[in-house]
Design a protein around this motif. Structure first.
Motif, mmCIF file in Angstrom:
data_model
loop_
_atom_site.group_PDB
_atom_site.id
_atom_site.type_symbol
_atom_site.label_atom_id
_atom_site.label_comp_id
_atom_site.label_asym_id
_atom_site.label_seq_id
_atom_site.Cartn_x
_atom_site.Cartn_y
_atom_site.Cartn_z
ATOM 1 N N GLU A 1 27.315 1.783 -2.660
ATOM 2 C CA GLU A 1 26.589 1.891 -3.925
ATOM 3 C C GLU A 1 25.521 0.822 -4.040
ATOM 4 N N CYS A 2 24.508 1.144 -4.849
ATOM 5 C CA CYS A 2 23.489 0.154 -5.191
ATOM 6 C C CYS A 2 24.123 -0.882 -6.111
ATOM 7 N N GLN A 3 23.575 -2.080 -6.105
ATOM 8 C CA GLN A 3 24.006 -3.073 -7.083
ATOM 9 C C GLN A 3 23.583 -2.537 -8.441
ATOM 10 N N ALA A 4 24.543 -2.274 -9.307
ATOM 11 C CA ALA A 4 24.283 -1.599 -10.582
ATOM 12 C C ALA A 4 23.208 -2.300 -11.409
ATOM 13 N N GLY B 1 23.385 4.713 -8.182
ATOM 14 C CA GLY B 1 22.633 4.940 -6.949
ATOM 15 C C GLY B 1 23.525 4.627 -5.766
ATOM 16 N N GLU B 2 23.283 5.309 -4.668
ATOM 17 C CA GLU B 2 24.092 5.051 -3.480
ATOM 18 C C GLU B 2 23.465 5.673 -2.256
ATOM 19 N N LEU B 3 23.998 5.272 -1.124
ATOM 20 C CA LEU B 3 23.689 5.870 0.162
ATOM 21 C C LEU B 3 25.015 6.296 0.757
ATOM 22 N N TYR B 4 25.091 7.553 1.155
ATOM 23 C CA TYR B 4 26.260 7.951 1.932
ATOM 24 C C TYR B 4 25.795 8.778 3.116
ATOM 25 N N VAL B 5 26.621 8.727 4.152
ATOM 26 C CA VAL B 5 26.310 9.405 5.400
ATOM 27 C C VAL B 5 27.493 10.289 5.751
ATOM 28 N N SER B 6 27.187 11.537 6.042
ATOM 29 C CA SER B 6 28.216 12.513 6.387
ATOM 30 C C SER B 6 28.100 12.844 7.874
ATOM 31 N N LYS B 7 29.232 12.860 8.551
ATOM 32 C CA LYS B 7 29.271 13.270 9.958
ATOM 33 C C LYS B 7 30.163 14.499 10.040
ATOM 34 N N SER C 1 21.154 8.824 -3.110
ATOM 35 C CA SER C 1 21.449 9.386 -4.422
ATOM 36 C C SER C 1 20.926 8.493 -5.537
ATOM 37 N N SER C 2 20.280 9.141 -6.526
ATOM 38 C CA SER C 2 19.833 8.379 -7.694
ATOM 39 C C SER C 2 20.798 8.527 -8.862
ATOM 40 N N VAL C 3 21.943 9.169 -8.639
ATOM 41 C CA VAL C 3 22.951 9.260 -9.698
ATOM 42 C C VAL C 3 23.476 7.841 -9.909
ATOM 43 N N TRP C 4 23.439 7.363 -11.165
ATOM 44 C CA TRP C 4 23.775 5.965 -11.455
ATOM 45 C C TRP C 4 25.116 5.595 -10.876
ATOM 46 N N GLY D 1 0.793 -1.223 0.000
ATOM 47 C CA GLY D 1 0.000 0.000 0.000
ATOM 48 C C GLY D 1 0.827 1.276 0.000
ATOM 49 N N GLU D 2 2.137 1.155 0.171
ATOM 50 C CA GLU D 2 2.998 2.340 0.160
ATOM 51 C C GLU D 2 3.566 2.560 -1.234
ATOM 52 N N ASP D 3 3.828 3.815 -1.547
ATOM 53 C CA ASP D 3 4.530 4.149 -2.780
ATOM 54 C C ASP D 3 6.016 3.946 -2.544
ATOM 55 N N ILE D 4 6.688 3.385 -3.520
ATOM 56 C CA ILE D 4 8.131 3.202 -3.443
ATOM 57 C C ILE D 4 8.767 4.372 -4.176
ATOM 58 N N TYR D 5 9.300 5.335 -3.413
ATOM 59 C CA TYR D 5 9.966 6.483 -4.026
ATOM 60 C C TYR D 5 11.339 6.089 -4.558
ATOM 61 N N PHE D 6 11.998 5.193 -3.852
ATOM 62 C CA PHE D 6 13.327 4.737 -4.269
ATOM 63 C C PHE D 6 13.623 3.470 -3.487
ATOM 64 N N SER D 7 14.297 2.531 -4.117
ATOM 65 C CA SER D 7 14.719 1.338 -3.406
ATOM 66 C C SER D 7 15.778 0.621 -4.215
ATOM 67 N N CYS D 8 16.807 0.158 -3.526
ATOM 68 C CA CYS D 8 17.808 -0.664 -4.206
ATOM 69 C C CYS D 8 18.602 -1.457 -3.188
ATOM 70 N N PRO D 9 19.012 -2.665 -3.566
ATOM 71 C CA PRO D 9 19.915 -3.436 -2.714
ATOM 72 C C PRO D 9 21.325 -2.867 -2.872
ATOM 73 N N LEU D 10 22.023 -2.748 -1.758
ATOM 74 C CA LEU D 10 23.392 -2.234 -1.772
ATOM 75 C C LEU D 10 24.387 -3.366 -1.933
ATOM 76 N N GLU D 11 25.613 -2.986 -2.225
ATOM 77 C CA GLU D 11 26.680 -3.980 -2.401
ATOM 78 C C GLU D 11 26.979 -4.751 -1.117
#
Length: 164
Positions: free
Chosen positions: A136-139, A121-127, A116-119, A35-45
């Motif tokens: 990175e997402c699995q390409a 795709g990735e997740l990064y965290v800044s402290k 990030s949706s830049v191909w 029932g939820e919209d998927i705005y973005f989703s990807c498996p990471l490396e």
């Protein structure tokens, strides 16, 4: 003639309804719920998945948006309760030249999370301005942000955290 137009119209409605239903069903590449919209989703490396899920999010003050990281058994989510995204989430268009993409950002304590949706795709965290996590997402499983993200999340200009 009228009967064939009517049948064509009914067929289009059924196809549209089926496609809408597929969008909101959970998939194995998503931590979003039925029932939820998927705005973005990807498996990471690293074997985890990142998902940005939403429901009834037609403006920053309506519905909810949720970020999830982990797997079906255990995940970190933000925010803890379903609530409108308001000022919690922001998106930035980071397209430049032949590179196209968006960043969804939120801050929790000293950490700023960037999906990030830049191909590919990735997740990064800044402290405090330093990258503490970057995966990175699995390409082969790349998906860009859903266009629905523009309805419910405020847009901001790119900032320093968008360029690492």
């Amino acid at each position: 003639m009228r009967k064939s137009i009517f049948l064509t119209f009914m067929l289009c409605l059924r196809v549209s309804a089926a496609n809408a239903q597929v969008q909101s069903l959970p998939s194995e590449d998503s931590l979003c719920r039925e029932g939820e919209d998927i705005y973005f989703s990807c498996p990471l490396e690293n074997g985890k998945t990142i998902s940005v899920c939403a429901k009834n999010n037609v403006s920053p003050n309506q519905g909810y948006v949720r970020y999830e990281y982990g797997n079906k058994e255990s995940s970190f989510n933000y925010p803890l309760e379903n609530m409108p995204p308001g000022d919690r989430f922001a998106i930035s268009d980071v397209s430049e030249g032949s590179i196209h993409g968006l960043h969804l950002k939120f801050t929790r304590g000293m950490y700023t999370y960037v999906v990030s949706s830049v191909w590919p795709g990735e997740l990064y965290v800044s402290k405090r301005g330093n990258i503490a996590f970057d995966k990175e997402c699995q390409a082969s499983r790349y998906k860009s942000f859903s266009n629905k993200i523009f309805d419910g999340i405020r847009q901001v200009a790119p900032s320093k955290v968008d360029f690492h």
